[in-house]
Design an enzyme around this catalytic site. Sequence first.
Site, PDB file in Angstrom:
ATOM      1  N   SER A 167       0.858  -1.179   0.000  1.00  0.00           N
ATOM      2  CA  SER A 167       0.000   0.000   0.000  1.00  0.00           C
ATOM      3  C   SER A 167       0.894   1.228   0.000  1.00  0.00           C
ATOM      4  O   SER A 167       2.094   1.134   0.280  1.00  0.00           O
ATOM      5  CB  SER A 167      -0.878   0.001   1.262  1.00  0.00           C
ATOM      6  OG  SER A 167      -1.503   1.253   1.470  1.00  0.00           O
TER       7      SER A 167
ATOM      8  N   TYR B 239      -2.364  -1.297  10.182  1.00  0.00           N
ATOM      9  CA  TYR B 239      -2.364  -1.436   8.723  1.00  0.00           C
ATOM     10  C   TYR B 239      -1.000  -1.083   8.142  1.00  0.00           C
ATOM     11  O   TYR B 239      -0.444  -1.819   7.316  1.00  0.00           O
ATOM     12  CB  TYR B 239      -3.448  -0.541   8.120  1.00  0.00           C
ATOM     13  CG  TYR B 239      -3.700  -0.761   6.649  1.00  0.00           C
ATOM     14  CD1 TYR B 239      -4.534  -1.794   6.227  1.00  0.00           C
ATOM     15  CD2 TYR B 239      -3.137   0.062   5.684  1.00  0.00           C
ATOM     16  CE1 TYR B 239      -4.792  -2.000   4.880  1.00  0.00           C
ATOM     17  CE2 TYR B 239      -3.382  -0.134   4.340  1.00  0.00           C
ATOM     18  CZ  TYR B 239      -4.213  -1.168   3.948  1.00  0.00           C
ATOM     19  OH  TYR B 239      -4.458  -1.374   2.599  1.00  0.00           O
TER      20      TYR B 239
END
Length: 278
Positions: free
Chosen positions: A140, A153
Amino acid sequence: MTMIRGAAAITGAASGIGRALAVELAQRGCDLALADRDEAGLKTLSAEIGRQRKVTVHRVDVGEPADIAHFATDAIAAHPSLNIVVNNAGVALMGTFEEIDQAQMEWLFGINFWGVVHGTRAFLPHLKTRPEAHIVNLSSVFGIIAPPGQAAYAAAKFAVRGFSESVRHELAVAASPVRLSVVHPGGVATAIARNSRGGVGVTDNARRAQSIERFETAARTTPKDAALRIIRGIEKNEPRILIGNDARFMDLLQRFRPATYWAPLQRKLERMAKGTGK
């Protein structure tokens, strides 16, 4: 340039980037082994593209190592020419470090990090037998920068990045036919934010709703565009695939201000929020 051919295994294939990749790869001549927990979504996708190519669907929870091992065995048996593996499945968890508990952090790591590791391990022995093969691991933009409220995350996506880069270097040293790319999407218009879990300590539902709304407003890249960018990265054997202008901007900002990128980025985000009236 690597040719897209053979067969591809994709996790998280029922929606978002995974679904778009399945459609685009089928159009380029790939057979497909599609994995997801969403069996209904897989069946719908299979009906859409099954007329073009051979498609198998597999109910898989990537947080369960046994599921991934069975998926690899079944996918390879159904598609002996399988030479592309996309470890795409992922989840989101909203909340500061103090608002999430250890069980939630381990849940997220089980899917976002260990799912990638187990997927790579399960398919790698077969991929090494192919004349040409490619692993694609989804990190990401939060594997490049780490904003507040994304401790779990970001930690998992940074881990995916480090794991993928090390394995890529090991494959290169061994002169392996297997290539590996790590993908860093910025804001992509998928349901990951809306489907995210909230930390057990999150009591401000208005803040959570605002965070989702801001993410969806900023998510300007379509899943199709993300899929096309990933396919181009496979074809060119790009080690790092950045998706979206936001990802490219944050990558550059982090390079110039590796320890102090958050202050200017926060100011930019605040200006964007004012501009959209959010």
